[in-house]
Design an enzyme around this catalytic site. Structure first.
Site, PDB file in Angstrom:
ATOM      1  N   ASP A   1       0.938  -1.123  -0.162  1.00  0.00           N
ATOM      2  CA  ASP A   1       0.012  -0.005  -0.147  1.00  0.00           C
ATOM      3  C   ASP A   1       0.704   1.429  -0.365  1.00  0.00           C
ATOM      4  O   ASP A   1       2.120   1.116   0.011  1.00  0.00           O
ATOM      5  CB  ASP A   1      -0.882  -0.053   1.047  1.00  0.00           C
ATOM      6  CG  ASP A   1      -0.096  -0.633   2.410  1.00  0.00           C
ATOM      7  OD1 ASP A   1       0.881  -0.659   2.424  1.00  0.00           O
ATOM      8  OD2 ASP A   1      -0.867  -0.890   3.233  1.00  0.00           O
TER       9      ASP A   1
ATOM     10  N   ASN B   1      -7.422  -2.602  14.472  1.00  0.00           N
ATOM     11  CA  ASN B   1      -9.150  -3.495  13.784  1.00  0.00           C
ATOM     12  C   ASN B   1      -9.030  -4.366  12.885  1.00  0.00           C
ATOM     13  O   ASN B   1     -10.469  -4.718  11.748  1.00  0.00           O
ATOM     14  CB  ASN B   1     -10.047  -2.525  12.890  1.00  0.00           C
ATOM     15  CG  ASN B   1      -9.218  -1.476  11.893  1.00  0.00           C
ATOM     16  OD1 ASN B   1      -7.545  -2.353  11.310  1.00  0.00           O
ATOM     17  ND2 ASN B   1      -8.964  -0.241  11.130  1.00  0.00           N
TER      18      ASN B   1
ATOM     19  N   HIS C   1      -6.988  -4.937  10.085  1.00  0.00           N
ATOM     20  CA  HIS C   1      -6.900  -4.624   8.556  1.00  0.00           C
ATOM     21  C   HIS C   1      -5.641  -5.490   7.995  1.00  0.00           C
ATOM     22  O   HIS C   1      -4.624  -5.768   8.786  1.00  0.00           O
ATOM     23  CB  HIS C   1      -7.225  -3.187   8.669  1.00  0.00           C
ATOM     24  CG  HIS C   1      -5.716  -2.301   8.347  1.00  0.00           C
ATOM     25  ND1 HIS C   1      -5.859  -1.048   9.156  1.00  0.00           N
ATOM     26  CD2 HIS C   1      -4.616  -1.891   8.429  1.00  0.00           C
ATOM     27  CE1 HIS C   1      -4.740  -0.412   9.163  1.00  0.00           C
ATOM     28  NE2 HIS C   1      -4.569  -1.349   9.027  1.00  0.00           N
TER      29      HIS C   1
ATOM     30  N   GLU D   1      -9.735  -2.314   5.058  1.00  0.00           N
ATOM     31  CA  GLU D   1     -10.658  -1.668   5.933  1.00  0.00           C
ATOM     32  C   GLU D   1     -11.495  -2.698   6.941  1.00  0.00           C
ATOM     33  O   GLU D   1     -11.983  -3.474   5.298  1.00  0.00           O
ATOM     34  CB  GLU D   1     -10.531  -0.657   6.636  1.00  0.00           C
ATOM     35  CG  GLU D   1      -9.892   0.971   6.301  1.00  0.00           C
ATOM     36  CD  GLU D   1      -9.305   0.582   6.989  1.00  0.00           C
ATOM     37  OE1 GLU D   1      -8.696  -0.032   8.261  1.00  0.00           O
ATOM     38  OE2 GLU D   1      -8.090   1.981   7.920  1.00  0.00           O
TER      39      GLU D   1
HETATM   40  C1  GLP Z   1      -0.142  -0.157   8.701  1.00  0.00           C
HETATM   41  C2  GLP Z   1      -0.232  -0.840   7.156  1.00  0.00           C
HETATM   42  C3  GLP Z   1      -0.378  -2.613   7.518  1.00  0.00           C
HETATM   43  C4  GLP Z   1       0.310  -2.027   8.860  1.00  0.00           C
HETATM   44  C5  GLP Z   1      -0.530  -2.191   9.735  1.00  0.00           C
HETATM   45  C6  GLP Z   1       0.151  -2.549  11.425  1.00  0.00           C
HETATM   46  O1  GLP Z   1      -1.392   0.957   9.040  1.00  0.00           O
HETATM   47  N1  GLP Z   1      -0.949  -0.333   6.305  1.00  0.00           N
HETATM   48  O2  GLP Z   1      -0.290  -2.730   5.708  1.00  0.00           O
HETATM   49  O3  GLP Z   1       0.186  -4.072   8.777  1.00  0.00           O
HETATM   50  O4  GLP Z   1      -0.644  -1.015   9.587  1.00  0.00           O
HETATM   51  O5  GLP Z   1       1.309  -1.522  11.410  1.00  0.00           O
HETATM   52  P1  GLP Z   1       2.026  -1.601  12.581  1.00  0.00           P
HETATM   53  O6  GLP Z   1       3.282  -2.632  12.255  1.00  0.00           O
HETATM   54  O7  GLP Z   1       2.402  -0.022  13.034  1.00  0.00           O
HETATM   55  O8  GLP Z   1       0.967  -2.277  13.868  1.00  0.00           O
END
Ligand code: GLP
Length: 243
Positions: free
Chosen positions: A70, A138, A140, A145
């Site tokens: 992303d 959440n 995702h 989402e």
């Molecule tokens: C972000 C990314 C995800 C990631 C998630 C958790 O928003 N788009 O790909 O896995 O949130 O991130 P973190 O590792 O900082 O908790």
């Protein structure tokens, strides 16, 4: 439904080391592997471990191509919180991946066309061999989402207030994440041959539990992974709820 294999470690560092070894082994077995890469705090120590393995020798990314999950829409080029900047800083600049082989979703110009081109570029490589995933609080995956269709593909999405709040700490003081992003879809992710999902910390315990201990539900995008035949979950005991 398939049950993923869980590999649980005592510390976040042990998880990072094991995931880096998993990635390295995949590239050593298939030097022209197509990798699906993730960002987020979880992957900073994993990429650091992978760079350490690369520096030990016997591991090359010269024939690899990678596709990130992303990217935010609307950040100026080079913005420190863009996922392109993250990948350059934490991985691309420190390994021998060729400059044009590390792909992120296009977020300029005709974005819908760029989404179709991204899917086509992945397909032209024969699909993703190893997809890395974090998980949002959440549930995702990527920026899919809750409510994301399980057959969705690369597309423009609106971020939820909870995701914007969770990611604000990645931005410079006084800035907040943009409201939109481009993400690979749940369906894109499901087409990968192998998926490694990483969850570290107690703040992921609820999402992990919902993803894998209940029936698949659109409320929890990660629960789609129940329907994938080859998922490995790497996590620490805190993410397992201390169990
Ligand atoms: C972000 C990314 C995800 C990631 C998630 C958790 O928003 N788009 O790909 O896995 O949130 O991130 P973190 O590792 O900082 O908790």
């Amino acid at each position: 439904m398939n049950t993923p294999e869980f590999r649980v470690f005592g510390t976040a560092q042990a998880v990072a080391s094991a995931v880096a070894q998993h990635i390295a082994a995949a590239v050593q077995a298939n030097p022209a592997a197509t990798l699906g890469l993730a960002t987020g705090k979880t992957f900073i120590s994993i990429y650091a471990e992978l760079i350490a393995l690369y520096r030990q020798g016997g591991l090359s990314f010269a024939e690899v191509e990678s596709f990130n999950l992303d990217e935010y829409i609307g950040l100026p080029a080079g913005h420190p919180a863009s996922f392109r900047s993250y990948m350059e800083e934490h991985l691309f600049s420190q390994i021998d991946l060729p400059a044009n082989s590390g792909h992120l979703p296009g977020v300029e110009g005709d974005i819908e066309q760029a989404c179709r081109d991204y899917e086509a570029a992945i397909a032209a490589r024969g699909g993703i061999d190893l997809q890395l995933l974090g998980i949002g609080q959440n549930g995702h995956i990527g920026f899919n989402e809750p409510g994301s269709p399980f057959d969705s593909h690369t597309r423009i999405v609106d971020l939820t207030p909870s995701t914007i709040a969770a990611n604000t700490s990645d931005f410079p003081e006084g800035e907040v994440p943009p409201p939109q992003a481009v993400t690979m879809g749940v369906g894109t992710i499901m087409q990968a041959k192998e998926i490694v999902l990483v969850a570290i910390g107690a703040n992921k315990a609820e999402a992990l539990d919902k993803a894998f201990r209940a029936e698949p539900s659109l409320d929890c995008p990660a629960s789609a992974l129940h329907n994938h035949p080859h998922v490995i979950v790497y996590c620490d005991q805190a993410a397992m709820g201390g169990k």
